[in-house]
Design an enzyme around this catalytic site. Sequence first.
Site, PDB file in Angstrom:
ATOM      1  CE  LYS A 163      -4.208  -2.029   2.352  1.00 54.89           C
ATOM      2  NZ  LYS A 163      -5.100  -1.957   3.605  1.00 54.89           N
TER       3      LYS A 163
ATOM      4  CE1 TYR B  53      -9.429  -3.021   0.784  1.00 49.24           C
ATOM      5  CE2 TYR B  53      -8.980  -0.879  -0.327  1.00 49.24           C
ATOM      6  CZ  TYR B  53      -8.570  -1.977   0.394  1.00 49.24           C
ATOM      7  OH  TYR B  53      -7.053  -2.286   0.668  1.00 49.24           O
TER       8      TYR B  53
ATOM      9  CG  ASN C 155      -3.624  -1.988   7.055  1.00 50.71           C
ATOM     10  OD1 ASN C 155      -3.393  -1.816   5.916  1.00 50.71           O
ATOM     11  ND2 ASN C 155      -4.848  -2.629   7.561  1.00 50.71           N
TER      12      ASN C 155
ATOM     13  CG  HIS D 104      -5.305  -6.412  -0.177  1.00 47.89           C
ATOM     14  ND1 HIS D 104      -6.639  -6.448   0.664  1.00 47.89           N
ATOM     15  CD2 HIS D 104      -5.453  -7.530  -0.970  1.00 47.89           C
ATOM     16  CE1 HIS D 104      -7.139  -7.470   0.059  1.00 47.89           C
ATOM     17  NE2 HIS D 104      -6.793  -8.121  -0.905  1.00 47.89           N
TER      18      HIS D 104
ATOM     19  CD  GLU E 143      -8.697 -10.040  -2.939  1.00 46.83           C
ATOM     20  OE1 GLU E 143      -7.623 -10.274  -2.694  1.00 46.83           O
ATOM     21  OE2 GLU E 143      -9.635  -9.648  -2.206  1.00 46.83           O
TER      22      GLU E 143
HETATM   23  N1  UDP Z   1      -9.552  -0.087   6.752  1.00 44.87           N
HETATM   24  C1  UDP Z   1      -9.882   1.254   7.433  1.00 44.87           C
HETATM   25  N2  UDP Z   1     -10.771   1.503   8.588  1.00 44.87           N
HETATM   26  C2  UDP Z   1     -11.253   0.546   9.257  1.00 44.87           C
HETATM   27  C3  UDP Z   1     -11.334  -0.750   8.569  1.00 44.87           C
HETATM   28  C4  UDP Z   1     -10.548  -0.921   7.616  1.00 44.87           C
HETATM   29  O1  UDP Z   1      -9.284   2.311   6.919  1.00 44.87           O
HETATM   30  O2  UDP Z   1     -11.927   0.664  10.165  1.00 44.87           O
HETATM   31  C5  UDP Z   1      -9.045  -0.226   5.612  1.00 44.87           C
HETATM   32  C6  UDP Z   1      -7.746  -0.790   6.119  1.00 44.87           C
HETATM   33  O3  UDP Z   1      -6.599  -0.297   5.075  1.00 44.87           O
HETATM   34  C7  UDP Z   1      -8.031  -2.240   5.571  1.00 44.87           C
HETATM   35  C8  UDP Z   1      -9.009  -2.272   4.477  1.00 44.87           C
HETATM   36  O4  UDP Z   1      -9.829  -1.145   4.965  1.00 44.87           O
HETATM   37  O5  UDP Z   1      -6.652  -2.947   5.394  1.00 44.87           O
HETATM   38  C9  UDP Z   1      -9.758  -3.492   3.986  1.00 44.87           C
HETATM   39  O6  UDP Z   1     -10.413  -3.652   5.360  1.00 44.87           O
HETATM   40  P1  UDP Z   1     -10.567  -5.206   5.784  1.00 44.87           P
HETATM   41  O7  UDP Z   1     -11.780  -5.361   6.792  1.00 44.87           O
HETATM   42  O8  UDP Z   1     -10.962  -6.170   4.749  1.00 44.87           O
HETATM   43  O9  UDP Z   1      -9.208  -5.478   6.432  1.00 44.87           O
HETATM   44  P2  UDP Z   1      -7.980  -6.490   6.136  1.00 44.87           P
HETATM   45  O10 UDP Z   1      -8.524  -7.661   5.269  1.00 44.87           O
HETATM   46  O11 UDP Z   1      -7.051  -5.572   5.044  1.00 44.87           O
HETATM   47  O12 UDP Z   1      -7.357  -6.795   7.242  1.00 44.87           O
HETATM   48 MG    MG Z   2      -9.896  -7.814   3.603  1.00 41.82          MG
END
Ligand code: UDP
Ligand code: MG
Length: 160
Positions: free
Chosen positions: A16, A56, A119, A122, A133
């Site tokens: 990212k 997303y 974070n 992805h 994906e």
């Molecule tokens: N995200 C965010 N705020 C939140 C939850 C998620 O900005 O409260 C963003 C974060 O970058 C995350 C991405 O949205 O990695 C996708 O969310 P997901 O729940 O799929 O988490 P991941 O699979 O990346 O752990």
């Molecule tokens: Mg996810």
Amino acid sequence: MSANQGVKERTLVLIKPDAIQRSLIGSITKRFESKGLKLVGMKMMSLDEAVLREHYAHIADKPFFAGLSKFMQSTPVVAMCWEGLEVVDAVRRITGITKAREAEAGSIRGDFAMSVSCNVIHASDSVDNAEVEVKRFFKADEIHSYDKSEYMHVYADDEL
Ligand code: UDP
Ligand code: MG
């Protein structure tokens, strides 16, 4: 050993924009290489709103989506496709939980990030999603098949 060491499972990782800005491409990629995974696709690409809405979709109606979309378009990302035995699950474990400041030490998010949004990577969360994906980010001819000589030291004979 079968041709192409038998395609096992593939998963998508995106490095990212926070990691791009913080010069972490090499450090992050090294974690997956050291684990014994095979890199079968890699490219830098700029994402647009349309692909981010698709990628997303499960959070596109959340209040933080606009900010997330802006963040994900703030620099190009590095898309990678990794291959290995049960690789989707293995990569999620290496990735760590979404809220990076609570992610387990030793995981990529645990070691490199503090934010819920920024974070660093992805990673696909299921075998079915990984398949979708990988196709979303790579054309068929951008995924490469080759034998990796170190596989004989990464897996036992009965796993190959
Ligand atoms: N995200 C965010 N705020 C939140 C939850 C998620 O900005 O409260 C963003 C974060 O970058 C995350 C991405 O949205 O990695 C996708 O969310 P997901 O729940 O799929 O988490 P991941 O699979 O990346 O752990
Ligand atoms: Mg996810």
